[in-house]
Motif scaffolding. Structure first.
Motif, PDB file in Angstrom:
ATOM      1  N   GLY A 110      -9.318 -12.864  -9.836  1.00  0.00           N
ATOM      2  CA  GLY A 110      -9.586 -11.546  -9.081  1.00  0.00           C
ATOM      3  C   GLY A 110      -7.998 -11.237  -9.285  1.00  0.00           C
ATOM      4  N   TRP A 111      -6.598 -11.521  -9.216  1.00  0.00           N
ATOM      5  CA  TRP A 111      -5.661 -10.874  -8.834  1.00  0.00           C
ATOM      6  C   TRP A 111      -5.151 -10.638 -10.670  1.00  0.00           C
ATOM      7  CZ3 TRP A 111      -1.528 -14.572  -5.291  1.00  0.00           C
ATOM      8  CH2 TRP A 111      -2.100 -14.266  -4.515  1.00  0.00           C
TER       9      TRP A 111
ATOM     10  N   ILE B 218       4.992  -2.578  -2.276  1.00  0.00           N
ATOM     11  CA  ILE B 218       5.614  -2.928  -2.659  1.00  0.00           C
ATOM     12  C   ILE B 218       6.320  -3.210  -0.647  1.00  0.00           C
ATOM     13  CG2 ILE B 218       8.095  -2.831  -3.369  1.00  0.00           C
ATOM     14  CD1 ILE B 218       6.365  -1.228  -5.747  1.00  0.00           C
ATOM     15  N   LEU B 219       6.315  -2.140  -0.141  1.00  0.00           N
ATOM     16  CA  LEU B 219       7.512  -2.872   0.997  1.00  0.00           C
ATOM     17  C   LEU B 219       6.590  -4.122   1.480  1.00  0.00           C
ATOM     18  CD1 LEU B 219       9.664  -1.659   2.413  1.00  0.00           C
ATOM     19  CD2 LEU B 219       8.618   0.034   4.399  1.00  0.00           C
TER      20      LEU B 219
ATOM     21  N   LEU C   9       4.176  -5.621 -10.404  1.00  0.00           N
ATOM     22  CA  LEU C   9       3.582  -5.683  -8.940  1.00  0.00           C
ATOM     23  C   LEU C   9       2.296  -6.727  -9.490  1.00  0.00           C
ATOM     24  CD1 LEU C   9       3.305  -4.549  -6.164  1.00  0.00           C
ATOM     25  CD2 LEU C   9       1.522  -2.776  -7.020  1.00  0.00           C
ATOM     26  N   VAL C  10       2.086  -7.142  -8.809  1.00  0.00           N
ATOM     27  CA  VAL C  10       0.845  -8.229  -8.475  1.00  0.00           C
ATOM     28  C   VAL C  10      -0.198  -8.036  -7.204  1.00  0.00           C
ATOM     29  CG1 VAL C  10       0.219 -10.663  -8.531  1.00  0.00           C
ATOM     30  CG2 VAL C  10       2.257 -10.186  -9.796  1.00  0.00           C
TER      31      VAL C  10
ATOM     32  N   ASP D  57      -8.363  -7.924  -3.488  1.00  0.00           N
ATOM     33  CA  ASP D  57      -8.446  -6.893  -2.716  1.00  0.00           C
ATOM     34  C   ASP D  57      -7.179  -5.484  -2.711  1.00  0.00           C
ATOM     35  OD1 ASP D  57     -10.631  -8.326  -0.978  1.00  0.00           O
ATOM     36  OD2 ASP D  57      -9.555  -8.749   0.295  1.00  0.00           O
ATOM     37  N   GLY D  58      -6.523  -5.473  -4.098  1.00  0.00           N
ATOM     38  CA  GLY D  58      -5.704  -4.461  -3.768  1.00  0.00           C
ATOM     39  C   GLY D  58      -4.656  -4.942  -3.000  1.00  0.00           C
TER      40      GLY D  58
END
Length: 321
Positions: free
Chosen positions: A6-7, A20-21, A59-60, A64-65
């Motif tokens: 799911g990732w 990202i922050l 970006l990983v 759930d996003g």
């Protein structure tokens, strides 16, 4: 890259800056004890010269996003070494860091081929708590190169600024005067040429590449000795979230070293920081610098508060399919 079910790993966009922050703050808090990045820093990294978001960053996210890992290359000058930066949520995604590093190293190999070079040097930083990261870097072929030290001092007990040594004068940079900017750049460029890692940049690219946080013009100073240019100090607001004035670069021409020029520049900067209500001042120093500036910094009340190790490896050029 093998990810948990799911990732996903994808290229970031500017819409991802807040996500990202979040992961960068988690990584920073683990590494240095507090968030050391803001949204503008993330945006600057993604849009920096010589960075292509569609090729130089990953970006990983979890099912759930939510962002759990971010990796990006940087090369401020477009020449010389590449910097690899990998941030992960230390509680949820520490096992991703080695895989993200491998992705970035593949891209470094590709960038070397694109530039027609046989190889490129990759560097990255390790903070004291990051023992697992240091071991992963060693396994990936990196070696420890040198150590940087962060030094700070309180401004609460700052004495009155003493008069500079005879013949030494300190004045603010005139940022709207191109001749003054060129003079500042010439001093900076000349002074840093005897340091082992300096990569010279001509005036126009240097000016265009100055990050937004470095343009605190009333905190930039020039020093003269008997009317001749001798030194320069550049401040930035990168530590304002810690209520610190920050010395980004201190440059003294070789002919004027050990004559009180550097100390006079620092004391003027500290006085300006204090007048603005900052509670402290700080800077970073490369312990491999042959001019041994730590002695100077200690003499004006700065003390070591943290170290960072720099790791390095050579990456052979190849086309990554």
């Amino acid at each position: 890259m093998t990810l948990p079910a799911g990732w996903t790993a994808r290229r970031p966009t500017l819409d991802d800056v807040p996500a990202i922050l979040t992961v960068v703050h988690a990584a920073d808090t683990f590494a240095v004890g507090y968030p050391d990045f803001d949204a503008e820093d993330v945006r600057d990294a993604l849009t920096a010269p010589f960075v292509d978001m569609t090729r130089d960053s990953w970006l990983v996210t979890d099912p759930d996003g939510a962002a759990v890992g971010w990796a990006i290359l940087s090369n401020p000058t477009g020449v010389g070494r590449e910097f690899v930066e990998v941030y992960v949520d230390p509680e949820r995604a520490e096992e991703l860091r080695a895989a993200l590093l491998a992705r970035l190293l593949d891209r470094v190999a590709e960038r070397a081929a694109e530039r027609g070079l046989p190889d490129l040097t990759a560097r990255t930083a390790v903070f004291a708590p990051e023992t697992r990261w240091a071991a992963e870097l060693a396994e990936a072929g990196f070696t420890r190169l040198k150590r940087y030290v962060r030094m700070t001092r309180s401004l609460a007990d700052l004495p009155a600024e003493p008069a500079p040594p005879p013949g030494v004068t300190i004045r603010p940079l005139r940022a709207d005067d191109e001749a003054d900017l060129r003079l500042f750049h010439r001093i900076f460029d000349t002074a840093f040429r005897d340091t082992p890692d300096y990569e010279p940049v001509e005036f126009d690219p240097w000016r265009s590449q100055l990050p937004s946080y470095a343009k605190i013009w009333d905190e930039w100073f020039l020093a003269e000795v008997d009317g001749a240019p001798a030194g320069a100090l550049q401040s930035s607001d990168q530590a304002l979230d810690q209520d610190l004035g920050w010395v980004r670069t201190l440059s003294v021409l070789p002919a004027y070293r050990r004559r009180g020029v550097g100390a006079a520049l620092l004391r003027r900067a500290f006085a300006v920081y204090a007048a603005k209500g900052r509670t402290g001042a700080g800077l970073g120093v490369d312990l491999a610098n042959p001019t041994t500036p730590v002695t100077l910094y200690r003499s004006v009340g700065l003390v070591e508060t943290r170290w960072t190790d720099m790791y390095e490896r050579s990456v052979p050029a190849r086309i990554v399919g």
